[in-house]
Design a protein around this motif. Structure first.
Motif, PDB file in Angstrom:
ATOM      1  N   THR A  84       0.869  -1.174   0.000  1.00  0.00           N
ATOM      2  CA  THR A  84       0.000   0.000   0.000  1.00  0.00           C
ATOM      3  C   THR A  84       0.905   1.222   0.000  1.00  0.00           C
ATOM      4  N   VAL A  85       0.702   2.127  -0.972  1.00  0.00           N
ATOM      5  CA  VAL A  85       1.584   3.283  -1.134  1.00  0.00           C
ATOM      6  C   VAL A  85       0.783   4.563  -0.943  1.00  0.00           C
ATOM      7  N   ARG A  86       1.295   5.449  -0.093  1.00  0.00           N
ATOM      8  CA  ARG A  86       0.686   6.751   0.129  1.00  0.00           C
ATOM      9  C   ARG A  86       1.753   7.819  -0.055  1.00  0.00           C
ATOM     10  N   HIS A 130       5.006   6.811   1.910  1.00  0.00           N
ATOM     11  CA  HIS A 130       4.715   5.919   3.043  1.00  0.00           C
ATOM     12  C   HIS A 130       4.233   4.597   2.458  1.00  0.00           C
ATOM     13  N   LEU A 131       5.099   3.597   2.512  1.00  0.00           N
ATOM     14  CA  LEU A 131       4.822   2.301   1.906  1.00  0.00           C
ATOM     15  C   LEU A 131       4.678   1.244   3.000  1.00  0.00           C
ATOM     16  N   THR A 132       3.570   0.535   2.967  1.00  0.00           N
ATOM     17  CA  THR A 132       3.338  -0.552   3.922  1.00  0.00           C
ATOM     18  C   THR A 132       3.182  -1.846   3.144  1.00  0.00           C
ATOM     19  N   ARG A 133       3.974  -2.855   3.518  1.00  0.00           N
ATOM     20  CA  ARG A 133       4.003  -4.110   2.763  1.00  0.00           C
ATOM     21  C   ARG A 133       3.650  -5.293   3.660  1.00  0.00           C
ATOM     22  N   ASP A 134       2.761  -6.157   3.165  1.00  0.00           N
ATOM     23  CA  ASP A 134       2.459  -7.426   3.817  1.00  0.00           C
ATOM     24  C   ASP A 134       3.215  -8.531   3.089  1.00  0.00           C
TER      25      ASP A 134
END
Length: 259
Positions: free
Chosen positions: A200-202, A224-228
């Motif tokens: 998910t990239v913001r 702001h990158l969140t990775r699963d």
């Protein structure tokens, strides 16, 4: 004598000045790492106010062409951004070669990568992290917080969160250096084979803490990158929450066409 650059252009004066300075940067008139002329010098050169000069420099910062250091001035960026290819960075071949994703991609970009481990240990899972890991909010998880550098410049800060029942059985995850290939290599060695990575990239402006950590100019944008990291059984065994200096990276995604 004031410059007449852009005198016949319909653009606002600060954009004309920004365009002129950008052209100097691209043609080598202002070399990488060179100091941009001072505010007073630019005011004299272009015959404009300090506010107009500041707007022009702000345009160059937003374009990722210069850095402004408080009390020191503005400087031309010294290197191009690192290109992150989603289809390449998590290849098992990189891990088998003993390289974690960041090391592999920065070396390919021709820059020297270094990593500083800021902390490793148990924490209470924040709300979003808990939801992604499918654990209770506040449940104990392992957090690994790192600061990454390219050629000595801090470019991203990342925290990996792992479920406690997974992490507790892999002692290397509690070490500053988890070994060749990074934590993904250790997880797969212990039976957690990866099937996919969901990101998910913001985009937003940096906080004061992020400005300090990444040596950014105030008001700079960050990614702001969140990775699963998802295993073949469908379980998320790591969530990586990453703040990246937006001008230091190009995110490159390959998307398969489907019906």
């Amino acid at each position: 004598m004031a410059s007449t650059v852009g005198a016949k252009s319909g653009k606002p004066r600060y954009l004309q000045i920004a365009d002129d300075l950008e052209e100097q940067i691209k043609t080598g008139g202002l070399a990488p790492a060179a100091e941009v002329p001072s505010e007073a010098q630019l005011m004299d050169r272009y015959g404009v106010s300090s506010g107009t000069v500041r707007k022009a420099i702000a345009e160059l910062r937003a374009a990722g062409l210069v850095d402004t250091l408080h009390g020191k001035g503005s400087f031309v960026k010294s290197r191009p951004p690192v290109r992150r290819k989603s289809s390449d960075r998590f290849r098992r071949s990189h891990r088998r070669a003993g390289k974690a994703a960041y090391i592999a991609e920065t070396e390919q970009a021709g820059v020297k990568p270094t990593v500083r481990v800021l902390s490793v240990g148990p924490v209470a899972a924040p709300t979003e992290i808990a939801q992604r890991l499918s654990v209770e909010v506040g449940a104990k998880v392992l957090a690994r917080r790192r600061l990454y550098f390219s050629d000595g410049t801090p470019t991203e800060e990342a925290t990996s969160y792992l479920p406690w029942d997974v992490a507790r059985d892999i002692p290397e995850l509690f070490e500053e250096n988890p070994g060749g290939g990074g934590i993904y290599a250790r997880l797969e060695e212990h039976g957690h084979e990866f099937a996919e990575y969901v990101e998910t990239v913001r985009a937003r402006l940096a906080t004061k803490q992020e400005v300090a950590a990444l040596s950014l100019s105030p008001g700079s944008p960050v990614i702001h990158l969140t990775r699963d990291a998802v295993t073949t059984t469908g379980r998320v065994v790591e969530v990586c929450d990453t703040i990246m200096a937006a001008d230091q990276f190009v995110l490159d995604y390959r998307i398969t066409a489907t019906d």
